[in-house]
Design a protein around this motif. Structure first.
Motif, PDB file in Angstrom:
ATOM      1  N   LEU A   4       0.839  -1.197   0.000  1.00 20.81           N
ATOM      2  CA  LEU A   4       0.000   0.000   0.000  1.00 20.81           C
ATOM      3  C   LEU A   4       0.865   1.234   0.000  1.00 20.81           C
ATOM      4  CD1 LEU A   4      -2.435  -1.177   2.744  1.00 20.81           C
ATOM      5  CD2 LEU A   4      -3.008  -0.893   0.359  1.00 20.81           C
ATOM      6  N   ARG A   5       0.408   2.214  -0.697  1.00 24.02           N
ATOM      7  CA  ARG A   5       1.081   3.505  -0.615  1.00 24.02           C
ATOM      8  C   ARG A   5       0.182   4.446   0.157  1.00 24.02           C
ATOM      9  NH1 ARG A   5       1.923   6.470  -5.202  1.00 24.02           N
ATOM     10  NH2 ARG A   5       0.180   5.379  -6.140  1.00 24.02           N
ATOM     11  N   GLU A   6       0.741   5.083   1.154  1.00 25.91           N
ATOM     12  CA  GLU A   6      -0.077   5.978   1.963  1.00 25.91           C
ATOM     13  C   GLU A   6       0.455   7.391   1.828  1.00 25.91           C
ATOM     14  OE1 GLU A   6      -0.043   4.878   6.022  1.00 25.91           O
ATOM     15  OE2 GLU A   6      -0.961   2.933   5.623  1.00 25.91           O
ATOM     16  N   THR A   8      -0.845  11.738   2.734  1.00 24.43           N
ATOM     17  CA  THR A   8      -1.905  12.640   3.161  1.00 24.43           C
ATOM     18  C   THR A   8      -2.022  13.735   2.138  1.00 24.43           C
ATOM     19  OG1 THR A   8      -0.219  13.456   4.626  1.00 24.43           O
ATOM     20  CG2 THR A   8      -2.094  12.392   5.639  1.00 24.43           C
ATOM     21  N   VAL A  20      -5.012   6.155   0.729  1.00 24.58           N
ATOM     22  CA  VAL A  20      -4.281   4.897   0.625  1.00 24.58           C
ATOM     23  C   VAL A  20      -4.534   4.302  -0.754  1.00 24.58           C
ATOM     24  CG1 VAL A  20      -3.992   2.614   1.596  1.00 24.58           C
ATOM     25  CG2 VAL A  20      -4.564   4.511   3.083  1.00 24.58           C
TER      26      VAL A  20
ATOM     27  N   SER B  43      -5.763  -0.084   6.981  1.00 23.90           N
ATOM     28  CA  SER B  43      -4.795   0.890   6.462  1.00 23.90           C
ATOM     29  C   SER B  43      -5.462   2.183   6.025  1.00 23.90           C
ATOM     30  CB  SER B  43      -4.028   0.288   5.296  1.00 23.90           C
ATOM     31  OG  SER B  43      -4.945  -0.143   4.319  1.00 23.90           O
ATOM     32  N   ASN B  44      -6.715   2.124   5.682  1.00 20.25           N
ATOM     33  CA  ASN B  44      -7.383   3.336   5.240  1.00 20.25           C
ATOM     34  C   ASN B  44      -7.689   4.300   6.380  1.00 20.25           C
ATOM     35  OD1 ASN B  44      -7.811   1.162   3.409  1.00 20.25           O
ATOM     36  ND2 ASN B  44      -9.086   2.567   2.237  1.00 20.25           N
ATOM     37  N   PRO B 166      -1.506  13.472  10.899  1.00 21.94           N
ATOM     38  CA  PRO B 166      -0.397  14.073  10.148  1.00 21.94           C
ATOM     39  C   PRO B 166       0.035  15.384  10.794  1.00 21.94           C
ATOM     40  CG  PRO B 166      -2.441  14.095   8.875  1.00 21.94           C
ATOM     41  CD  PRO B 166      -2.698  13.278  10.092  1.00 21.94           C
ATOM     42  N   ILE B 182       0.547  20.578   5.395  1.00 22.44           N
ATOM     43  CA  ILE B 182       0.818  19.253   5.929  1.00 22.44           C
ATOM     44  C   ILE B 182       2.187  18.785   5.486  1.00 22.44           C
ATOM     45  CG2 ILE B 182      -1.406  18.192   6.412  1.00 22.44           C
ATOM     46  CD1 ILE B 182      -1.529  17.374   3.502  1.00 22.44           C
ATOM     47  N   SER B 183       2.797  18.033   6.345  1.00 18.74           N
ATOM     48  CA  SER B 183       4.111  17.487   6.047  1.00 18.74           C
ATOM     49  C   SER B 183       3.987  16.449   4.940  1.00 18.74           C
ATOM     50  CB  SER B 183       4.667  16.868   7.316  1.00 18.74           C
ATOM     51  OG  SER B 183       5.638  15.923   6.989  1.00 18.74           O
ATOM     52  N   PRO B 186       4.781  10.805   5.201  1.00 16.91           N
ATOM     53  CA  PRO B 186       3.666  10.122   5.851  1.00 16.91           C
ATOM     54  C   PRO B 186       4.025   9.609   7.252  1.00 16.91           C
ATOM     55  CG  PRO B 186       4.519   8.818   4.025  1.00 16.91           C
ATOM     56  CD  PRO B 186       5.205  10.136   3.979  1.00 16.91           C
ATOM     57  N   ARG B 288       4.675   0.181   8.490  1.00 14.90           N
ATOM     58  CA  ARG B 288       3.385  -0.494   8.375  1.00 14.90           C
ATOM     59  C   ARG B 288       3.567  -1.991   8.563  1.00 14.90           C
ATOM     60  NH1 ARG B 288       2.969   2.995   4.410  1.00 14.90           N
ATOM     61  NH2 ARG B 288       3.904   1.543   2.955  1.00 14.90           N
TER      62      ARG B 288
END
Lengths: 978, 296
Positions: A4-6, A8, A20, B43-44, B166, B182-183, B186, B288
C-alpha cells in the motif's frame, strides 16, 4: 503481491485526508535486455548488444541508468543520438513529469524512438526493486534509494545471466550497469553500495568518439570559475517571496525588458496601470524578459522616469570580472536618467527593484556567437536575436565552426557572481544570412509551430481522388450556374472567398459571398482539428507560407479555384440599389467559380467598357455597391489607418529579394474588403443572437486616452489639433491634418494613430457585456471573422457555430462550452499576434538582405525625436530606423566616429534636436544614406547616416553617383534653412 | 441486547455459581475472560484496533477530518462516536435491529468522554477558534458474546492510541486567517496521549452479588447492571460517568459497592491494556505491518 502507498493530501476545501492506494508488485516485469535468459520479454529487446559506447571511464559494455537530475539538466545531451542502451526507471520518469512537463515531453520522444534503445523499466512495480519509504526519509531520498536499488538489481540480474558456460564460451565481456547522477550525495552512497557510478559531465567527457557532445552539457556550475565577487543582490527565497506577497510588501508580475535600453525594464502589475519601472543592473537583478518576478517598490523619493536613451551593451567579454570602467559607465547613464527624472517630476512613475524570481520563463534562444578577442578559448558570449534577452555565456569547443551560424542556446543558471547568465549550446540552425536559416530563426523566436504535419494529422484528410457525391449535392444548395468569381492577390493559392452579384426581377440585387467550407473537411476533435487549433493561423513570411491546415486542403480541396466544383458556405443578401440590405440567408452550397482573378485583372475588367460579359457586369455592380458601403462606414466613424506595407519580389530560386515595392491599393481591393466586412458583420450578428454565451467574436477596444498622447503632442507641435473623443471625431480631425509642403504628413499622422491603437482580439460573447463588443477601428457594434477559414482557425469556429444555427451541421459539446472556447480564443490571440510579429520580422530580414552591398540615399521623415537619436521612417521601404545623434559624451552612439565638436542639444519642451542652426522637428523630411554595416559579419545591421540637412562633421557627403539624387523637397528644405 | 434463550434450571445453575464465586467458565466474580488485541490493521483509517473478548469481537476505525471548533469551546477538538451492530453478530441486528443497542453504546461512550478531564480535547485543537481535528470513531460489532460496553471502550481506547495525525504547521494568511500545511512525509505524525481516556466497566448484579465481565448467559440472569466509566489521573482512578441498564433497581449501599468494584477493576484493566498496547506496538514497529487482513 500487494503493498500500500499511503500519503496525506489536503483537499481544496482545506480538509486533510489520508489516502491509501493499493500498489501491486509483480514478478513478471522484463528487464528488456537481450542478454537475459530469465525474464519474460514482452517487447522487442530494447537493450541490445549492438550499440556499445566506448567510454574511457568504463571500458566494458554497459547500460546506463539515469538519475532524475541528469534528465532534467542534460536533456540536450540525451537528445543527441549518442547515448544508447539507457534504462529509464519509472521513478525517474515520474519525477521528471512532476518537475518539468516540457522536458518530460522531450524525454518521452527520445524513449519512443526505437533506434535509441531507451528502455523504460517499471521499477516501482517490480517486486525486487520497489522501495517502501522509510520513516524519517524524505521523498527525494526514497527516490534516490529506489534508483540505486534498481541499478543494483539490474547489475546482479545481468550477472546471473552472464555466468553461464554458454556465455563464457562466447568470449564476450560482461555487461555492467552504470548509474549517472549529478547528485554528489547519491553518488557517494552508490559507491558505498558497490554500484558503478559517474557524474554526467565525467561520463560525457569520457566519450572520446563524441568530443562535441561536451558543449551540450548544461553547466549548473562552470569548472574553475573564478570566485568573483557577487555582482547582484541575492534573491529572496521562495518562502520569503510568498510571505512578502501575502503581506503585500512585494508585488508580483511578468518582467518585460526594454528593447531599447538594456538597463531598463518594467514589471506589469495589476494595480499599476503603466507597470513598475525597473532601472539599473542591480535592480533588474538577473530577471530575463518574461520571468514572473517579485518586485519591491522603492520609496517615492527614489522614483524615476523612463529614460529616452537608446542604449546598447558593448564591450562584452566572456571572461568578465566586473570592470570598473564599465561600472562607471553604467553609473553615468543612471545619473543622467535620474537627473532627467528629477527635472520632469511629473513623468515620474512608480519604480521598484526585483527581489525575487517567482518563476523563470527561460526558453531556447536563437542568436549568434560573438567573436571572441582571445583565440583558442572555450568561453564565448552568445548574442540573442531578441534584443530583450541578455547576452549568454556559453562554453563550446566548436566556436570556429559556429562563428557564422545561427545557433540555439539555452540558459542554465544565472548565479550572483556572473554578469551574464550561463548557458549551453543546443543546436545550429544553419549558416548566417541563409534564407532558410533566417526563416527558421523567425519562426522559432515567434513560437510558430512549423514542423511537418504528423502522420496522424494527415490521416484525417479526405482520401484522394476526392469527388463530390450525390449525397453532397442533396444536402447543399446548387449554385454552380451562378457567375461566381474570386479576386485575390497574384500568386494566391489558398482562395477562401468568392463573390457574385446578379440583378433580381424586382430590380434589387442579389449579392453572395462564398467562403470555402473548411469545416466540412476538418471535423471537430480529431487530430487535424487539434493541430489547426494549436496553430491558430497561417503565417506568411516573405516568400514562404506556414500553413495552418495541410496543403491538400489549403491549396486544393478548400481553395475556391476557378472552373472547379467546390464546397462553400454562402452568405447571400438581397440589397436595393442603395446597398441597403433587405434580407439575408446563409446556407452551405456547391459552387463552381467561373474565374479566379487577381486584383489587377479584376480592375482591368471593370475599367474596360468593351467587356460586357456576366462577370464584368457583376463586378461593376459589386464595385458600385462597395463604394456606397464604404462611404456609409466612413460616415459612421471608421478609421482609415495607415501602416507602411511593402512587398518583395523574391527570386524563385535563391529566395533572395530582388525588388521592393509598396503595396498598391486598387479599387478592387477595397471592393472585396467591403463585402468581406459585410459578411463578417452579418454573421457576427447572427451567431451572437443564436449563441449568447459562446459565440466567437472579435472586438477592437477603444484605446485609453493616454495612448494618444504621443500623437496629440506630435500634432500639436505642428499646429494641428487632434480630437480623440470618439472614432468619428478622430477620423475627421485626421482628415484635416494636411500640410501643403509635406504630402506625406497625413500618412505619417495616420501611421502614428495606428500605433496608438489597441490590439483587436477574439473573445466569447458570454464573457463581456454587449457594449464591449464594439469594434473601434471599423466602427461596427459587433464583428467576427468568417471569411478566411483556410488561414484562420477562428473562422472555422464561426463556421461551425453558423452551421449549427442553421441546422446544416450538428453541434458538439465543446462548441457550446464557454470555458474551452475562451481558452481557444486566448491561444488564437497569441498565435495571431506572433504571426504578425513574425511577418514583420521577415520583412525586416528581407530588407537587410536587399541592402546587402548597396548604399542608397533615401528620402525619409523624422517620426520621433529622442534624447540621443532620431527615429526616421523611409516610406519607400516602409522602413524605420534610428539615426544616432552624438550626445556630449563621445562614442556612445551606434557608430564610432572621430572626435568632433558637433553637439546636439535636446529640447524637452517641443521635442526638438538642435545643432547650430539646424533644428530637427518630428515629421521633418530628411535624406538619409542607407547601408548595411557588414563590418561585423555576425551581426549585420542597417546604418542610417544623415545626408540632408547637411551638418559639417556629422552628415556624410552626398555622393555624386548616388542611386537616388536628393529630391526636390529636400532641396527646398535646405534652402529654407540656409 | 442479544437474546440468549436459557431455561430456568440453567439460570439457577449460573446463580448458584455466582454465589459460590465460581462461575460457569471457572472464573471468580472479579475475573475477565481472555482478551486478544490487534492494532493498525485498517490501512485506510488513521487509527484502528480490533479487540476480542472471548466471543465478543469489536473492530474500531478512526478517521480524521479538519473542522471548526464550537464557538463555546474554541480550544477544543471534536470526537464523534458511531456504533454499527453488524448483522454478522446476530441475526437480530439485521435491518434496524441493532440501532437501539448502538444508540445506548454511543450514549455511554459520549457520557464517559464528555469531561475534558477524561479526554483532553485541547490536543485536537490546531488553531483556537479556527481549526481543529475531528475524530470519527467508528465501532463495528462483529460478534456479541456479552459485555459489549467494556469491549467497545477498550477497543476505542486502543484505536485512539494507534491514531496518527499528520503533522500540520500553520502559516498566517491575510487578515489573521491561517492556512494549514501538511508534512509530505507520511511518517511525520503526532500521537494522542491516552492516559486519561476512560474505560467502561459493567458491573452486573446477579442474585445478591456483583460481578464483572458478564458473559451473554450471565447477562440474561442479571436483573440490573451499572456501567462505570473509569478515567485514570495521576495513577488514581476517577469516575467519569455511570449509567444503569436492565429493569431492576439497586440499593444505595449496593450501588456504592458496585462503583468501588468498577473503579478498582477499571484500574486493573487500564494497566492490562497499556501492557497489551506496548506489546502490540513492538510487534508492529514504526513501519506499516506487512500482514494483510485480520490474522496475526
Amino acid at each position: 503481491m500487494q503493498t500500500l502507498r499511503e500519503f496525506t493530501r489536503k483537499t481544496k476545501r482545506g480538509n486533510i485526508l489520508k489516502i491509501v492506494r493499493e500498489h501491486y508488485l509483480r514478478d513478471d516485469i522484463g528487464c528488456g535486455s537481450d542478454l537475459c535468459k530469465y525474464c519474460f520479454q514482452n517487447e522487442v529487446y530494447q537493450l541490445t548488444s549492438k550499440h556499445e559506447i566506448a567510454s574511457s571511464l568504463f571500458k566494458f559494455p554497459h547500460y546506463l541508468v539515469l538519475d532524475t537530475n541528469v534528465v532534467l539538466d542534460q536533456i540536450d545531451v540525451l537528445e543527441e543520438d549518442v547515448l544508447h542502451n539507457v534504462i529509464v526507471l519509472t521513478t525517474v520518469l515520474n519525477e521528471v513529469k512532476h518537475k518539468s512537463s516540457s522536458i518530460y515531453k522531450r524525454f518521452n520522444e527520445i524513449i519512443h524512438d526505437r533506434t535509441r534503445n531507451f528502455y523504460v523499466f517499471v521499477n516501482e512495480h517490480h517486486k525486487d526493486t520497489y522501495a517502501d519509504r522509510d520513516p524519517g526519509e524524505t521523498a527525494n531520498d526514497r527516490n534516490d534509494r529506489a534508483i540505486r536499488m534498481a541499478t543494483k538489481w539490474y547489475d546482479t540480474h545481468l550477472e546471473t545471466s552472464q555466468t553461464s558456460k554458454e556465455f563464457e564460451r562466447s568470449g564476450r565481456a560482461n555487461t555492467r550497469v552504470v548509474l549517472l547522477t549529478d547528485d554528489a550525495g547519491n553518488r557517494a552512497k552508490a559507491e558505498a553500495e558497490g554500484i558503478l557510478v559517474a557524474s554526467a559531465t565525467d561520463y560525457v567527457k569520457s566519450l572520446e568518439e563524441f568530443p562535441l557532445l561536451v558543449d551540450k552539457l548544461s553547466h549548473k556550475t562552470f569548472d574553475n570559475e573564478k570566485q568573483a565577487l557577487p555582482q547582484y543582490p541575492a534573491h529572496l527565497s521562495m518562502k520569503q517571496v510568498l510571505e512578502g506577497l501575502r503581506l503585500k510588501k512585494l508585488l508580483q508580475g511578468a518582467f518585460q525588458a526594454s528593447r531599447e535600453n538594456y538597463l531598463e525594464g518594467s514589471v506589469n502589475v495589476e494595480t499599476y496601470e503603466k507597470g513598475i519601472l525597473i532601472q539599473g543592473r542591480e535592480c533588474l537583478n538577473r530577471a530575463v524578459d518574461g520571468d514572473l518576478v517579485a518586485v519591491e517598490l522603492l520609496p517615492e523619493s527614489e522614483w524615476s522616469a523612463p529614460s529616452e536613451i537608446v542604449l546598447e551593451e558593448k564591450n562584452v567579454y566572456a571572461d568578465d570580472v566586473p570592470s570598473e570602467e564599465r561600472a562607471e559607465e553604467e553609473k553615468d547613464m543612471l545619473q543622467q536618467v535620474q537627473q532627467a527624472a528629477a527635472a520632469t517630476s511629473a513623468e515620474r512613475t512608480p519604480t521598484g527593484r526585483i527581489v525575487g524570481i517567482v518563476r523563470r520563463k527561460w526558453r531556447q534562444y536563437c542568436g549568434i556567437l560573438q567573436p571572441s578577442l582571445i583565440e583558442d578559448t572555450n568561453r564565448h558570449i552568445f548574442v540573442p536575436a531578441d534584443r530583450k534577452i541578455p547576452r549568454i555565456r556559453i562554453e563550446t569547443r566548436q566556436a570556429a565552426k559556429l562563428q557564422n551560424q545561427r545557433i540555439i542556446v539555452t540558459i542554465d543558471t544565472w548565479p550572483r557572481n556572473s554578469r551574464y547568465p550561463l548557458g549551453h549550446f543546443v543546436r545550429s540552425l544553419g549558416p548566417l544570412g541563409d534564407m532558410a536559416t533566417e526563416n527558421e530563426v523567425i519562426l522559432l523566436e515567434h513560437d510558430v509551430p512549423h514542423c511537418k504535419f504528423s502522420e496522424e494529422v494527415l490521416s484525417f484528410l479526405p482520401k484522394m481522388p476526392w469527388s463530390i457525391t450525390s449525397e453532397d449535392y442533396a444536402k447543399r444548395v446548387d449554385l454552380r450556374d451562378l457567375f461566381i468569381c474570386s479576386v485575390d492577390p497574384p500568386g494566391c493559392t489558398d482562395i477562401d472567398d468568392a463573390l457574385h452579384c446578379r440583378e433580381l426581377p424586382n430590380g434589387n440585387y442579389e449579392v453572395g459571398v462564398h467562403i470555402a467550407d473548411v469545416s466540412h473537411f476538418i471535423r471537430p476533435g480529431n487530430a487535424l482539428d487539434q493541430e489547426a487549433a494549436a496553430r491558430g493561423t497561417t503565417v506568411y513570411l516573405v516568400g514562404k507560407r506556414i500553413d495552418m491546415v495541410p496543403e491538400l486542403l489549403s491549396s486544393n480541396l478548400c481553395s475556391l479555384v476557378g472552373g472547379v466544383e467546390r464546397f462553400a458556405f454562402s452568405c447571400i443578401w438581397e440589397v436595393d440599389k442603395e446597398a441597403n440590405v433587405i434580407n439575408k440567408r446563409f446556407h452551405k452550397s456547391v459552387i463552381k467559380s467561373k474565374r479566379a482573378m487577381t486584383y489587377e485583372e479584376a480592375q482591368v475588367l471593370i475599367d474596360d467598357a468593351t467587356q460586357q460579359n456576366e462577370i464584368a457586369k457583376s463586378l461593376r455592380q459589386l464595385n458600385r455597391l462597395a463604394k456606397i458601403l464604404k462611404k456609409r462606414r466612413m460616415d459612421n466613424g471608421a478609421l482609415v489607418l495607415a501602416s507602411p506595407e511593402i512587398r518583395f519580389q523574391v527570386d524563385s530560386e535563391t529566395h533572395e529579394p530582388l525588388e521592393v515595392e509598396a503595396k498598391q491599393m486598387r479599387e478592387t481591393n477595397s471592393m472585396v474588403e467591403e463585402f468581406m466586412l459585410l459578411a463578417n458583420i452579418t454573421v457576427a450578428e447572427h451567431i451572437a443572437a443564436e449563441f449568447t454565451e459562446c459565440a466567437v467574436l472579435r472586438r477592437h477596444p477603444k484605446p485609453p486616452p493616454t495612448n494618444f498622447d504621443p500623437l496629440v503632442k506630435a500634432a500639436r507641435y505642428q499646429g494641428f489639433q487632434v480630437d480623440i473623443e470618439s472614432g468619428l471625431v478622430l477620423s475627421h480631425s485626421l482628415d484635416k491634418c494636411v500640410k501643403e509642403d509635406n504630402p506625406y504628413f497625413n500618412t505619417m499622422i495616420r501611421i502614428l494613430t495606428t500605433r496608438c491603437m489597441m490590439q483587436a482580439v477574439y473573445f466569447i460573447s458570454g464573457s463581456l457585456q454587449k457594449e464591449e463588443f464594439f469594434h473601434y477601428g471599423l466602427a461596427a457594434p459587433i464583428y467576427t471573422h468568417f471569411t478566411s477559414p483556410i488561414r484562420r482557425y477562428s473562422d472555422i469556429m464561426v463556421h461551425r457555430l453558423l452551421a449549427a444555427s442553421i441546422g446544416a451541421d450538428s453541434t458538439y459539446a465543446q462548441l457550446l462550452e464557454r470555458k474551452s472556447n475562451e481558452e481557444l480564443c486566448h491561444n488564437l490571440n497569441y498565435r495571431h499576434k506572433m504571426a504578425q510579429y513574425a511577418g514583420r520580422a521577415s520583412v525586416g530580414l528581407n530588407t537587410h538582405l536587399f541592402f546587402r552591398g548597396k548604399e542608397e540615399d533615401e528620402e525619409a521623415y523624422v517620426l520621433f525625436v529622442r534624447k540621443n537619436a532620431l527615429q526616421v521612417l523611409i516610406p519607400k521601404y516602409g522602413l524605420e530606423g534610428t539615426l544616432y545623434l552624438k550626445t556630449d559624451k563621445e562614442g556612445k552612439d551606434g557608430v564610432e566616429r572621430t572626435k568632433s565638436e558637433i553637439i546636439f542639444t535636446f529640447n524637452e519642451e517641443d521635442h526638438t534636436q538642435r545643432c547650430g542652426n539646424v533644428v530637427f522637428h518630428s515629421f521633418d523630411p530628411v535624406t538619409v544614406r542607407l547601408s548595411l554595416d557588414s563590418s561585423n559579419v555576425q551581426h549585420e545591421k542597417l546604418v542610417f547616416r544623415l545626408v540632408k540637412p547637411y551638418i559639417k562633421g556629422f552628415s556624410v557627403e552626398p555622393s555624386a553617383d548616388a542611386d537616388n539624387p536628393p529630391t526636390k523637397k529636400t532641396k527646398k528644405d535646405v534652402k529654407k534653412k540656409n | 441486547m442479544a437474546y440468549v434463550a436459557l431455561s430456568e434450571a440453567e439460570k439457577t445453575f449460573i446463580l448458584h455459581g455466582v454465589e459460590e464465586d465460581f462461575r460457569c467458565d471457572g472464573r471468580s466474580r472479579r475475573d475477565y475472560r481472555p482478551m486478544e488485541l490487534e492494532t493498525a490493521l485498517v490501512s485506510n483509517a488513521s487509527g484502528s484496533a480490533r479487540l476480542r473478548l472471548a466471543n465478543t469481537d469489536i473492530l474500531v476505525g478512526i478517521k480524521t477530518e479538519i473542522d471548526v471548533p464550537d464557538p463555546l469551546t474554541p480550544e477544543f477538538g471534536k470526537l464523534e462516536f458511531f456504533v454499527d451492530c453488524s448483522a454478522n453478530a446476530t441475526p437480530e441486528f439485521e435491518g434496524r435491529g441493532g440501532s437501539d443497542l448502538a444508540q445506548e453504546l454511543v450514549l455511554a461512550l459520549e457520557n464517559a468522554y464528555e469531561s475534558p478531564l477524561a479526554f483532553d480535547y485541547r490536543t485536537l485543537c490546531l488553531i483556537p477558534g479556527q481549526q481543529c481535528w475531528k475524530l470519527y470513531i467508528d465501532i463495528l460489532i462483529l460478534e456479541c458474546g456479552g459485555n459489549l460496553h467494556d469491549a467497545v471502550s477498550l477497543a476505542a481506547k486502543a484505536a485512539l492510541h494507534n491514531t496518527k495525525l499528520p503533522r500540520v504547521t500553520a502559516s498566517l494568511l491575510d487578515a489573521g486567517v491561517t492556512d494549514l500545511i501538511i508534512s509530505d512525509n507520511p511518517y511525520d505524525c503526532t500521537r494522542l496521549t491516552i492516559d486519561t481516556v476512560p474505560l467502561l466497566v459493567t458491573v452486573c448484579k446477579i442474585g445478591d452479588y456483583c460481578l464483572v465481565d458478564p458473559s451473554a448467559e450471565e447477562e440474561v440472569c442479571s436483573t440490573v447492571s451499572i456501567v462505570v466509566s473509569v478515567s485514570m489521573r495521576n495513577g488514581e482512578a476517577f469516575l467519569s460517568g455511570s449509567h444503569m441498564t436492565g429493569g431492576g433497581a439497586m440499593h444505595r449501599d449496593t450501588m456504592r459497592n458496585c462503583l468501588d468494584l468498577g473503579l478498582s477493576i477499571g484500574e486493573q484493566l487500564n494497566t492490562v491494556l497499556a501492557k497489551m498496547l506496548k506489546q502490540e506496538e513492538e510487534r508492529v514497529g514504526p513501519k506499516r505491518p506487512k500482514t494483510v487482513g485480520f490474522l496475526k
